[in-house]
Design an enzyme around this catalytic site. Structure first.
Site, PDB file in Angstrom:
ATOM      1  N   GLU D  78      -2.994  -9.119  -4.724  1.00 23.51           N
ATOM      2  CA  GLU D  78      -1.833  -8.061  -5.135  1.00 23.51           C
ATOM      3  C   GLU D  78      -0.616  -8.544  -5.455  1.00 23.51           C
ATOM      4  O   GLU D  78       0.360  -7.992  -5.173  1.00 23.51           O
ATOM      5  CB  GLU D  78      -1.737  -6.838  -4.109  1.00 23.51           C
ATOM      6  CG  GLU D  78      -2.903  -6.255  -3.813  1.00 23.51           C
ATOM      7  CD  GLU D  78      -2.939  -5.019  -3.035  1.00 23.51           C
ATOM      8  OE1 GLU D  78      -2.945  -3.616  -3.365  1.00 23.51           O
ATOM      9  OE2 GLU D  78      -2.315  -5.118  -1.828  1.00 23.51           O
ATOM     10  N   HIS D  97       5.114  -5.490   1.349  1.00 20.59           N
ATOM     11  CA  HIS D  97       3.867  -4.502   1.096  1.00 20.59           C
ATOM     12  C   HIS D  97       3.002  -4.436   2.395  1.00 20.59           C
ATOM     13  O   HIS D  97       2.630  -5.387   2.876  1.00 20.59           O
ATOM     14  CB  HIS D  97       3.122  -5.000  -0.069  1.00 20.59           C
ATOM     15  CG  HIS D  97       1.700  -4.156  -0.137  1.00 20.59           C
ATOM     16  ND1 HIS D  97       1.759  -2.595  -0.434  1.00 20.59           N
ATOM     17  CD2 HIS D  97       0.482  -4.567  -0.357  1.00 20.59           C
ATOM     18  CE1 HIS D  97       0.679  -2.292  -0.663  1.00 20.59           C
ATOM     19  NE2 HIS D  97      -0.283  -3.398  -0.307  1.00 20.59           N
ATOM     20  N   HIS D  99       0.401  -1.568   5.353  1.00 20.76           N
ATOM     21  CA  HIS D  99      -0.179  -0.319   5.539  1.00 20.76           C
ATOM     22  C   HIS D  99      -0.152   0.002   6.872  1.00 20.76           C
ATOM     23  O   HIS D  99      -0.964   0.225   7.965  1.00 20.76           O
ATOM     24  CB  HIS D  99      -1.994  -0.769   5.538  1.00 20.76           C
ATOM     25  CG  HIS D  99      -2.228  -1.655   4.208  1.00 20.76           C
ATOM     26  ND1 HIS D  99      -3.286  -2.411   4.169  1.00 20.76           N
ATOM     27  CD2 HIS D  99      -1.640  -1.937   3.105  1.00 20.76           C
ATOM     28  CE1 HIS D  99      -3.557  -2.991   2.996  1.00 20.76           C
ATOM     29  NE2 HIS D  99      -2.270  -2.689   2.113  1.00 20.76           N
ATOM     30  N   HIS D 167      -3.073   4.001   0.245  1.00 24.18           N
ATOM     31  CA  HIS D 167      -3.063   3.054   0.500  1.00 24.18           C
ATOM     32  C   HIS D 167      -1.735   2.076   1.270  1.00 24.18           C
ATOM     33  O   HIS D 167      -2.259   1.303   2.207  1.00 24.18           O
ATOM     34  CB  HIS D 167      -2.839   2.097  -1.192  1.00 24.18           C
ATOM     35  CG  HIS D 167      -2.678   0.720  -1.087  1.00 24.18           C
ATOM     36  ND1 HIS D 167      -2.686   0.173  -2.348  1.00 24.18           N
ATOM     37  CD2 HIS D 167      -2.452  -0.448  -0.205  1.00 24.18           C
ATOM     38  CE1 HIS D 167      -2.721  -1.326  -2.528  1.00 24.18           C
ATOM     39  NE2 HIS D 167      -2.418  -1.258  -0.896  1.00 24.18           N
TER      40      HIS D 167
END
Lengths: 278, 278, 278, 278
Positions: D78, D97, D99, D167
């Site tokens: 990613e 980024h 989660h 996501h």
């Protein structure tokens, strides 16, 4: 997946401890792996909490869940869960039975766990629900009799996991590492589903196509190596890596003439080593 | 259950620390055991947080909760809980009083804890609810007077645990290990019941027959040895095992001529030892 | 409460770390104590996270929150909270301002925290709610100006704690140990209230008489010694006890001719010592 | 922000580990920083869990997310998230980024995170919501293709963070330390919003003026130094500080003739050092 029996045994002890350290297993629960060269047998610890299992605790069972050698220790009462699933599903190489806090509310309420985020798709679109009471009436809820194990295996069908009413979950994998990933990510999915339910309302599942496509994320090579190293590092940092199996016990069972001392996993990380050296 | 007084004292210190480490006890709460050879006496620590209790802190009390020897330290204000229950219940060998976060919402809301999964059946089908205010009006909510202790014991009746309004819970056992198991599993049951309530709605209890059958799971030999080893291992891994009792203090009370230094529990695990050696 | 300045400073550093370790303080929050011999001054750390504060960080302030000596370090922007409360409340000897997760939902929703269990009565029957916006309109929500501090002190009134809209709480005590107990138990009460709300519905507060009677439980001698030892033990077990203050810095401020090296608290427990010796 | 490449790389490894230790990142997630002297490049680890990243893992990428040197290891699938945002936003110097469990319920339910307390204003008044499905239909939900990265960057627009359906979240900062602060405080805000929702009902956001004014609290000098020291101390106390980068690998990439061994961060605290010395 390792092919030498002593390596498989070492990985199984490690998998038990990883799943305990990540909160899937606690005092209870068990993990097994199919025998690497004899598909009619499987490997499972004597009755012991997963967090403390050592390679020397691992015993060999037939698919009828009878120990190959006369046991000197207590055995898990629920080992038929493993044997019956290996009998029913030739594709299954590893099985985990657990009572993780994340899945228990679903087992207690009789409500489905559904994939709600990309990584959670590892458990598949559907997790069937098995109620022992339907077929067997009042029991102590343990899966002890062969017919109970076979009933559970039927409920699992071709799926990757099954919820057990008032009891817990059973998860299967095509390899031990796949099983570990799936067990952890299914719990994470359940946790996220619960938190969403408690604050923002019942979430819809992923689109079926998303579940299908996202289901294999945790098996991508750059993911599998990353997660395994991560879980091993955390276990090692807690000083909880399993000791290595001794030659004496492993030899008769595994047939290995000489069990050499070797690190239990490739991923033994720098930080962990440093801590254990202290 | 051990029969030698010094062994019972060592196990009691260990039980205090296990229950603290597993989140049942915190700064408060206390655990006692009936005297192994004199059923008219019980053993309980001086007023100290369970996590730090040592064998040398354990004192002997009559069932009127009077210390057998003039105390040199503060005593728990609520020791009548223990004495009154031992008086009322000859089958009870161990008592735990606690304010665990898992049970407090039920104590605060006045709602029942019910068995919702197999291991939770260890507490029995019914946990009575005692409201001190009904009989005694406004108090500081502590159970200090003999009549308060007797009222609590009456509310407990023949059950295995009782909830105390705005205060906590008291749990009993036929042995210290049974008590430890029941206390931990009752909290786990309460936690699962709460999580289910908060996300999926109020769960029904197990079927009565299931509760009866599953109630003894935690006392199965292959389970009791597993859980005790597990809890000891976790305690040892945290560096929190109790020290051993000194001969000087134990001798006059216990009558032992010579208290030898010995490991406080059979299950002192490899991992724990390694950590303590560092 | 200790009377020697160096002892007070050592206890203040310890109190900061206890409150951080018990989850009341995090990167933010601060704790002060009134000067033991000059009621017109108070002691507070330079701007630093409570978990890492050392005796050498403690500075002396006038009640206008001006540092007595020209500061060489950043100061807390919100120190007026402390000065304004010491000015308004001659009975207050210690102040804690925090953003603990347990109180934040109440600060965010504008809903009252009420005593729901015996130990929670330590905060008193009523905890007023202060909304900075009422008087000062849009701000960054910090309490920085003297008039903001005075407004907060007015809202606190004669109570033991005050909630601050969208910000946190401020708690006061008649001694540093009372403050530490109250801060921890108020958070525990808030946590229990939240858990009850989320699962079983809004709980009623204790009866007023119960709150009055139970409010002093945490100050009972056999309780205060128990809790302080418990919190110190936990802090020491985490290897997080404060170092001792150096003579050089303490001397000019405190006037002590000779600062001897001494343990920061009476309750330094055996287990903690053992760990630090490693 | 450091200007020497080796310092930036050391700080990036440290930032990865801080964000992992504070619960923003787990097995997954990644953090990058723009190259300090070449704005057309950025720095990001090879595919590895953030908790174990070392300076030697950091690679250099063009803004098309192509590695500058042929990679010898797996790369994050990613990484276009980073490249596409650096292309679109010249003011952005760092990207994360993740989660995190605190944001996932919002990503799953499709509900907005709003600033609910002063420190939470660090994320800004609005956090846009991006649903990959709108533009790309069924995918595995990973952001892998350049057009997916560009779509995400468009959704982010001029904001400080964006939620990604099913996501996770992506957060940006004007410096690596700003990014770390914002990521942690956005999670804390989300956590408080969730807890409020689950117990007391849906909270309104801060007044717009409050959000604007409070948004820079975490960048105040006396706050930034405090938080960075705090997070470093916690990481060091866990024995999890990154090792220093070796000269061999850093030299060809960074052009440094001689990489001297130096502490990875200014804030290496006394407590942490003591633990590592053991």
């Amino acid at each position: 997946m390792p092919e030498k029996l002593t390596d498989v045994i070492a990985e199984l002890a490690l998998a038990n401890r990883i799943l305990a350290h990540e909160g899937v297993l606690d005092a209870f629960g068990h993990v097994s792996v199919r025998h690497p060269s004899d598909p009619g047998r499987y490997l499972l610890s004597r009755a012991r909490s997963p967090a403390v299992i050592e390679p020397d605790d691992i015993l060999e069972y037939t698919l009828d869940s009878a120990p190959v050698k006369p046991p000197k220790a207590h055995l898990y009462a629920e080992r038929v869960i493993h044997g019956c699933i290996y009998q029913a599903r030739s594709d299954v190489m590893a099985v985990c039975h657990h009572h993780a806090p994340a899945v228990m509310p679903f087992c207690i309420a009789g409500k489905p766990i559904v994939p709600v985020f990309h990584v959670g798709a590892a458990m598949g679109a559907d997790v069937p629900f098995w109620d022992q009471h339907d077929e067997f009436g009042d029991t102590n809820l343990l899966v002890v009799k062969p017919e109970e194990g076979r009933s559970l295996a039927r409920a699992l069908g071709g799926h990757s996991a099954v919820l057990m009413n008032r009891h817990g979950a059973t998860v299967v994998g095509g390899s031990l590492k796949e099983l570990v990933s799936r067990s952890i990510f299914m719990c994470q999915n359940a946790e996220f589903q619960l938190r969403t339910l408690a604050s923002l309302g019942a979430p819809a599942p992923l689109h079926p196509g998303e579940t299908r496509l996202a289901g294999s994320i945790s098996l991508m090579p750059n993911v599998l190596s990353r997660t395994w190293e991560y879980w091993c590092t955390r276990l090692a940092a807690a000083g909880a890596m399993p000791p290595q199996g001794g030659a004496k016990k492993a030899a008769p069972q595994g047939g290995a003439k000489k069990a050499t001392r070797r690190a239990p996993a490739k991923a033994a990380p720098r930080r962990g080593k440093a801590r254990r050296r202290r």
